[in-house]
Design a protein around this motif. Structure first.
Motif, short mmCIF file in Angstrom:
data_model
loop_
_atom_site.label_atom_id
_atom_site.label_comp_id
_atom_site.label_asym_id
_atom_site.label_seq_id
_atom_site.Cartn_x
_atom_site.Cartn_y
_atom_site.Cartn_z
N ILE A 1 9.41 5.92 10.63
CA ILE A 1 7.97 6.16 10.48
C ILE A 1 7.36 4.93 9.80
CG2 ILE A 1 6.20 7.71 9.58
CD1 ILE A 1 8.54 9.79 9.27
N ILE A 2 6.38 4.32 10.44
CA ILE A 2 5.71 3.14 9.90
C ILE A 2 4.26 3.49 9.58
CG2 ILE A 2 5.02 0.76 10.33
CD1 ILE A 2 7.34 0.52 12.27
N ARG A 3 3.83 3.12 8.38
CA ARG A 3 2.45 3.34 7.94
C ARG A 3 1.78 2.00 7.69
NH1 ARG A 3 1.70 8.09 3.88
NH2 ARG A 3 2.99 9.75 4.76
N MET A 4 0.48 1.97 7.94
CA MET A 4 -0.27 0.74 7.66
C MET A 4 -1.73 1.08 7.37
SD MET A 4 -0.88 -2.62 10.05
CE MET A 4 -2.34 -1.99 10.90
N ALA A 5 -2.22 0.62 6.22
CA ALA A 5 -3.65 0.63 5.93
C ALA A 5 -4.15 -0.77 6.22
CB ALA A 5 -3.91 1.02 4.48
N SER A 6 -5.04 -0.91 7.19
CA SER A 6 -5.42 -2.22 7.70
C SER A 6 -6.26 -3.01 6.70
CB SER A 6 -6.17 -2.07 9.02
OG SER A 6 -6.67 -3.32 9.45
N GLN B 1 0.31 -5.09 -4.81
CA GLN B 1 -0.35 -3.85 -5.24
C GLN B 1 -1.80 -4.12 -5.64
OE1 GLN B 1 1.06 -0.97 -4.73
NE2 GLN B 1 2.95 -1.99 -4.10
N LEU B 2 -2.05 -5.26 -6.25
CA LEU B 2 -3.43 -5.61 -6.61
C LEU B 2 -4.29 -5.82 -5.37
CD1 LEU B 2 -2.80 -8.03 -9.61
CD2 LEU B 2 -3.57 -5.65 -9.70
N LEU B 3 -3.73 -6.46 -4.36
CA LEU B 3 -4.46 -6.64 -3.11
C LEU B 3 -4.80 -5.28 -2.49
CD1 LEU B 3 -5.56 -8.41 -0.79
CD2 LEU B 3 -3.27 -8.29 0.23
N GLN B 4 -3.85 -4.34 -2.56
CA GLN B 4 -4.09 -3.01 -2.02
C GLN B 4 -5.18 -2.27 -2.79
OE1 GLN B 4 -0.59 -0.96 0.27
NE2 GLN B 4 -0.07 -1.03 -1.88
N ASN C 1 -5.78 -0.49 1.08
CA ASN C 1 -6.35 -1.80 1.43
C ASN C 1 -7.59 -2.15 0.61
OD1 ASN C 1 -8.39 -0.18 2.50
ND2 ASN C 1 -7.69 -0.42 4.62
N GLY C 2 -7.83 -1.40 -0.48
CA GLY C 2 -9.00 -1.63 -1.30
C GLY C 2 -10.15 -0.70 -0.97
N TYR C 3 -10.16 -0.17 0.26
CA TYR C 3 -11.17 0.83 0.65
C TYR C 3 -10.55 2.21 0.71
CZ TYR C 3 -14.44 3.47 3.56
OH TYR C 3 -15.28 4.43 4.03
N ILE C 4 -9.41 2.34 1.39
CA ILE C 4 -8.73 3.63 1.46
C ILE C 4 -7.34 3.52 0.83
CG2 ILE C 4 -9.95 4.44 3.50
CD1 ILE C 4 -7.52 3.58 5.18
N LEU D 1 -5.62 2.68 -5.84
CA LEU D 1 -5.81 3.79 -4.91
C LEU D 1 -4.47 4.49 -4.66
CD1 LEU D 1 -8.22 1.96 -2.49
CD2 LEU D 1 -8.82 3.94 -3.90
N SER D 2 -3.64 4.49 -5.71
CA SER D 2 -2.28 5.02 -5.57
C SER D 2 -2.10 6.39 -6.18
CB SER D 2 -1.29 4.06 -6.24
OG SER D 2 -1.48 4.06 -7.65
N GLY D 3 -3.09 6.88 -6.91
CA GLY D 3 -2.95 8.17 -7.58
C GLY D 3 -4.20 8.53 -8.33
N GLU D 4 -4.17 9.66 -9.02
CA GLU D 4 -5.37 10.21 -9.65
C GLU D 4 -5.39 10.05 -11.15
OE1 GLU D 4 -6.19 14.16 -8.08
OE2 GLU D 4 -5.32 13.56 -6.15
N GLY D 5 -4.48 9.23 -11.71
CA GLY D 5 -4.52 8.95 -13.13
C GLY D 5 -5.84 8.32 -13.52
#
Length: 791
Positions: A130-135, A327-330, A29-32, A345-349
């Motif tokens: 299984i549902i995931r959500m970053a608010s 993805q940009l919003l995330q 979500n831009g923070y986590i 925030l999708s990986g460590e590259g």
């Protein structure tokens, strides 16, 4: 096809597929950000990057130099893998329940769903969702909901872990990833308590060197009445087991509320400690759990109204565009402590570092659609302006500010200075973003508080960097966007960016001074009248390379004197070249990693004749490998602006699906955020021909023959304007705000709530109209007066 749904069906457990899907189905979500690993883990021997990240939270690691010459960077910041909050294992009658299945990213609901059907050795069938959500509304919150349906009675054991004994990922063979795996967080305290049907744990940590505190809290609730709840702790983890009986026709729901809080942001005076802050956020989420998904949906309804990009007649590309925007919003930071990293925030590259990519490839999209996000990104750059000033002094400049090539907290993290610190054009990117934000929004408060000061310090840097020779102002020993050509004199892109920045700094300072709103910038910078004159003089005298024989723009002073690399004769296995050839080999050839001069012609189009831009496009097209994901989108824009719409379409297709198709082979390390922004720019600045002149906002639309039409929404001066294009017409109308004037094919148009329909023009008609609007093209860049007029 629903363009807001992205679905992948897994046929088997394949390591390469799973590592890719960890990226594509991450939740952020831009923070986590939490990578989309299987909650229960993978079979032994599988590689996973099971990461959770907090934007702007970093540690400091050594970066030893083999020859520690003066001024070389010897330490860097790196994004930290924080505590794992996604570890859930379901056992059915003692067997681990795991299987490949279907994953669905719902970009309207802001959720990722994983579903599969599993059969036990006893013949029991279990359906798992299984549902995931970053608010997006409650940035510290990550929600995970686990639903189980069985075809008969069985014993269920949920083993739910929360652990902080984690490492960062590494790959010593790839310079785009950290070379050593490290444990960056130190555990300070762990606590756990439980009650009827729930268990809560809090783990307090801090980063090893930077000392940033990170607290994670997890609250687990089992909807059914568990027969037993047991809690255990170990070295760096808290685990609990919920045991119960399941029956056919009665779903069992398990919910996890995870909260992240860090000491850079959450130093609230309301609570005595970061732990209490974390618990309060978590308790509020549990108490209001019925509205959490509704909040997310409402947030995204509002977001998609502004980011309404659609392609008619090509559902595949339309869906890919939507995926990229989401993805940009995330990924984009939501406060002054964070920005947007190359992998989001999708990986460590690239270790979570922020580059120039954001300002040049992503920020234009947000400036034109959600300017409040763009303003926040610029607020981060303003927050690290003191470090940029210090970085300039470190590199021997007596005046000005030089933003670090790659950073998190503001200090330079580039270990290889020829392709890093020497890329002074990052200053040009920041200044360009400031100017564009001002042009689109007219935000005087921002310019008075932050923007003007940044522009003046960047202008000082250019004035300090350059030198006069033969009446021209030269910039020596810099690297442009093309990282296959480093440490050169008079890189065209850098020089013309500097010229643009110098002129805008003078102009805006004088405008704001006349309004009585330059006092803050004056006090912060101590700018003098003589400096302003020096800025103007340097801009007017800026040396801009031009080759009259070829009628092209040389990339730099020496580029055209080098041998041409035989791209056709280079084996496909040797791409990307940076992974197979020593840098010095590449530097000696005419070969480009990405668009460099072509990008300059896109951004500063009116400073070169059409023939020069076309000849340059054809010349560099043969020399560019597109080894960088930043490249094809720019070639698409350039082709559109030259009237080469079919070629623009091909480059656009290569650009828009880089991550979905994993065309660069490294999406497992994270998404390519800049390319995602660039694919949207290819619509706005390419096919739609959007640009800004002294007269105002301009559109010059074209359309690929493969599409039926396309549409998008712009926010200009607090007005929302809808643009629709098909093969016959261009339709404009106002969605919100007061009437707005645009220039369509060079002619003024008043945009109102009433739809106005205009004929689509041919390529030649567009070129003539644009030339009339801009007052003609440049005179081979030999006239400083003509260049001055283009500002």
């Amino acid at each position: 096809m629903n363009r807001y749904m992205y679905v992948r069906q897994e046929q088997s457990l394949d390591n390469d597929v799973l590592s890719l899907e960890e990226t594509l189905f991450h939740s952020a979500n831009g923070y986590i950000g939490v990578r989309g690993a299987f909650e229960e883990g993978y079979p032994h021997g599988f590689t996973t990057v099971r990461g959770s990240y907090v934007n702007g939270v970093y540690d400091i690691v050594p970066m030893p130099q083999a020859e520690p010459l003066h001024g070389l960077v010897t330490k860097k910041q790196t994004l930290v893998n924080v505590a794992d909050v996604q570890d859930l294992r379901l056992y059915v009658d003692g067997e681990l329940c795991t299987a490949p299945g279907k994953r669905t990213l719902d970009m309207r609901q802001g959720t990722v769903t994983r579903s599969f059907v599993w059969k036990s050795t006893r013949g029991r069938t279990v359906r798992v969702t299984i549902i995931r959500m970053a608010s997006f509304v409650r940035l510290p919150l990550f929600l995970l909901t686990y639903t189980i349906e069985t075809d008969g009675e069985c014993k269920l054991d949920f083993v739910a872990a929360h652990h902080a004994d984690v490492l960062n990922f590494s790959d010593s063979s790839d310079p785009r990833v950290a070379s050593h795996s490290r444990r960056h967080i130190i555990i300070d305290d762990m606590s756990a308590d439980s009650g009827e049907g729930f268990c809560r744990s809090v783990i307090s940590t801090h980063t090893r060197e930077s000392g940033i505190g990170i607290v994670t809290g997890v609250h687990d609730v089992c909807g059914a009445d568990p027969a037993d709840v047991t809690v255990s702790t170990g070295a760096g983890f808290v685990s609990r087991t919920f045991s119960l009986k399941a029956t056919a026709g009665t779903p069992v729901i398990f919910s996890r509320y995870a909260v992240f809080a860090d000491s850079r942001r959450y130093n609230s005076k309301r609570y005595d400690s970061l732990q209490q802050e974390c618990i309060a956020i978590m308790e509020d989420a549990v108490r209001t759990e019925k509205v959490l998904y509704a909040e997310q949906s409402a947030y995204l309804d509002d977001f998609w109204k502004d980011l309404d990009f659609g392609v008619d007649g090509d559902n595949r590309l339309s869906a890919a565009l939507t995926f990229n925007i989401y993805q940009l919003l995330q990924s984009v930071g939501k406060d002054e402590f964070s920005h947007l990293s190359a992998k989001g925030l999708s990986g460590e590259g690239y270790e979570g570092h922020y580059f120039w990519d954001t300002e040049m490839y992503v920020q234009p999209l947000f400036t034109l659609t959600r300017p409040e996000i763009s303003r926040q990104l610029l607020a981060y750059r303003y927050a690290i302006l003191p470090q940029a000033r210090e970085n300039a002094r470190h590199l021997g400049h007596q005046h000005g500010a030089l933003y670090p090539w790659r950073t998190i907290s503001g200090e330079e993290c580039s270990g290889f200075f020829p392709a890093g610190t020497a890329q002074y054009h990052i200053d040009g990117a920041v200044a360009y973003a400031v100017v564009m934000y001002w042009q689109v929004t007219g935000d005087k408060d921002f310019m008075e508080d932050m923007g003007l000061e940044m522009l003046l310090e960047i202008a000082r840097l250019w004035a300090d960097l350059g030198t006069y020779c033969g009446g021209k102002f030269h910039l020596h020993c810099v690297t442009g966007p093309d990282e296959y050509t480093c440490i050169v004199n008079n890189n065209y892109y850098t020089n013309i960016s500097a010229q643009y920045d110098l002129r805008w700094a003078v102009r805006l300072f004088r405008d704001f001074d006349a309004m009585g709103r330059a006092q803050k910038a004056k006090k912060a910078t101590g700018i003098t009248a003589q400096e302003l004159l020096d800025f103007s003089r340097a801009a007017d005298a800026m040396y801009l390379p031009y080759d009259a024989e070829r009628d092209i723009t040389p990339q730099d002073d020496s580029f055209l004197s080098k041998k041409v690399w035989d791209l056709g004769g280079t084996p496909q296995k040797d791409f990307p070249l940076l992974m197979h050839y020593h840098p010095l080999v590449l530097y000696r050839y005419q070969v480009c990693k990405q668009a460099d001069t072509i990008l300059a012609h896109v951004l500063y189009e009116k400073d070169a004749d059409y023939s020069t831009r076309l000849n340059s496009f054809r010349y560099y097209e043969k020399l560019t490998t597109h080894d960088s994901s930043l490249s094809t989108c720019i070639f698409s824009i350039a082709a559109s602006r030259l009237g080469l719409v079919d070629e623009a379409y091909e480059y656009f297709g290569d650009s828009v699906e880089i991550d979905i198709n994993n065309t660069h082979g490294n999406t497992k390390d994270g998404i390519h955020t800049a390319n995602m922004g660039g694919s949207c720019m290819a619509i706005l600045f390419g096919f739609a021909g959007f640009y800004i002149t002294e007269k105002g906002f301009c559109l010059s639309p074209s359309i690929p023959r493969q599409w039926e039409g396309y549409h998008f929404r712009l926010r200009l001066n607090d007005c929302a304007v809808m643009v629709r294009v098909n093969h016959e017409t261009v339709t404009l109308y106002l969605l919100e705000g007061e009437e707005e004037q645009l220039y369509l094919y060079g002619e003024p148009v008043r945009v109102t709530q009433e739809k106005k329909v205009f004929a689509l023009r041919t390529s030649s008609e567009r070129t003539l109209a644009e030339g009339a609007l801009s007052g003609g093209t440049s005179s081979k860049r030999t006239s400083p007066e003509r260049l001055k007029e283009s500002v």
